[in-house]
Design a protein around this motif. Sequence first.
Motif, short mmCIF file in Angstrom:
data_model
loop_
_atom_site.label_atom_id
_atom_site.label_comp_id
_atom_site.label_asym_id
_atom_site.label_seq_id
_atom_site.Cartn_x
_atom_site.Cartn_y
_atom_site.Cartn_z
N ASN A 18 0.86 -1.18 0.00
CA ASN A 18 0.00 0.00 0.00
C ASN A 18 0.90 1.23 0.00
O ASN A 18 1.61 1.48 0.96
CB ASN A 18 -0.90 0.00 1.23
N ASP A 19 0.84 1.98 -1.09
CA ASP A 19 1.68 3.16 -1.20
C ASP A 19 0.94 4.43 -0.79
O ASP A 19 1.40 5.54 -1.04
CB ASP A 19 2.24 3.30 -2.61
N GLY A 20 -0.20 4.26 -0.16
CA GLY A 20 -0.97 5.41 0.31
C GLY A 20 -1.61 6.21 -0.81
O GLY A 20 -1.96 7.36 -0.63
N GLY A 21 -1.76 5.60 -1.98
CA GLY A 21 -2.40 6.26 -3.10
C GLY A 21 -1.46 7.01 -4.02
O GLY A 21 -1.89 7.61 -5.00
N TYR A 22 -0.18 6.97 -3.74
CA TYR A 22 0.79 7.67 -4.57
C TYR A 22 1.06 6.85 -5.83
O TYR A 22 1.28 5.65 -5.76
CB TYR A 22 2.10 7.87 -3.79
N SER A 23 1.06 7.48 -6.98
CA SER A 23 1.28 6.79 -8.26
C SER A 23 2.77 6.69 -8.57
O SER A 23 3.48 7.69 -8.58
CB SER A 23 0.58 7.55 -9.39
N CYS A 30 9.21 -1.67 -1.73
CA CYS A 30 8.81 -1.67 -0.32
C CYS A 30 9.06 -0.33 0.35
O CYS A 30 8.31 0.08 1.23
CB CYS A 30 9.56 -2.76 0.45
N ASP A 31 10.08 0.39 -0.08
CA ASP A 31 10.41 1.64 0.60
C ASP A 31 9.37 2.74 0.42
O ASP A 31 9.43 3.75 1.09
CB ASP A 31 11.81 2.13 0.25
N VAL A 32 8.37 2.53 -0.45
CA VAL A 32 7.26 3.50 -0.57
C VAL A 32 5.97 2.97 0.04
O VAL A 32 4.95 3.65 0.04
CB VAL A 32 7.03 3.92 -2.05
N CYS A 33 6.02 1.75 0.56
CA CYS A 33 4.84 1.15 1.18
C CYS A 33 4.63 1.73 2.58
O CYS A 33 5.59 1.97 3.30
CB CYS A 33 5.03 -0.37 1.27
N ILE A 34 3.37 1.91 2.94
CA ILE A 34 3.06 2.46 4.27
C ILE A 34 3.47 1.52 5.39
O ILE A 34 3.58 1.94 6.53
CB ILE A 34 1.57 2.84 4.40
N HIS A 35 3.69 0.25 5.08
CA HIS A 35 4.09 -0.74 6.09
C HIS A 35 5.60 -0.86 6.25
O HIS A 35 6.07 -1.62 7.08
CB HIS A 35 3.51 -2.11 5.76
N LYS A 40 12.45 -2.44 7.67
CA LYS A 40 11.76 -3.72 7.57
C LYS A 40 10.25 -3.49 7.44
O LYS A 40 9.75 -2.38 7.66
CB LYS A 40 12.03 -4.59 8.78
N CYS A 41 9.57 -4.56 7.12
CA CYS A 41 8.11 -4.52 7.00
C CYS A 41 7.49 -4.60 8.39
O CYS A 41 7.75 -5.54 9.14
CB CYS A 41 7.64 -5.70 6.14
N SER A 42 6.67 -3.63 8.73
CA SER A 42 6.08 -3.58 10.07
C SER A 42 5.00 -4.65 10.28
O SER A 42 4.62 -4.91 11.42
CB SER A 42 5.50 -2.19 10.35
N ILE A 43 4.50 -5.26 9.21
CA ILE A 43 3.50 -6.32 9.34
C ILE A 43 4.08 -7.68 8.96
O ILE A 43 3.34 -8.66 8.78
CB ILE A 43 2.22 -6.01 8.56
N ASN A 44 5.39 -7.75 8.82
CA ASN A 44 6.13 -9.00 8.61
C ASN A 44 5.75 -9.77 7.34
O ASN A 44 5.76 -10.99 7.33
CB ASN A 44 6.00 -9.91 9.83
N TYR A 45 5.44 -9.06 6.26
CA TYR A 45 5.12 -9.72 5.00
C TYR A 45 6.35 -9.91 4.13
O TYR A 45 6.38 -10.80 3.29
CB TYR A 45 4.07 -8.93 4.22
N PHE A 46 7.36 -9.09 4.29
CA PHE A 46 8.52 -9.13 3.39
C PHE A 46 9.13 -10.53 3.30
O PHE A 46 9.28 -11.08 2.21
CB PHE A 46 9.58 -8.12 3.84
#
Length: 56
Positions: A18-23, A30-35, A40-46
């Motif tokens: 989820n990039d927060g709606g940014y195109s 991953c570095d543009v994802c809200i997680h 690291k991934c805050s929801i442990n998906y990486f």
Amino acid sequence: MSSKERQRAVAKLCPEFNDGGYSHKGDVSCDVCIHWDGKKCSINYFDNVLTSMDQT
């Protein structure tokens, strides 16, 4: 595969990306994802997504 390449590959396959709606015009990472907390991934998906990529 470099760290940045892994982040791009994982982001394309991650069901929680989820990039927060940014195109990004298809260039996601991953570095543009809200997680992503910067390290690291805050929801442990990486690691889960990365592992599933290795099995295909």
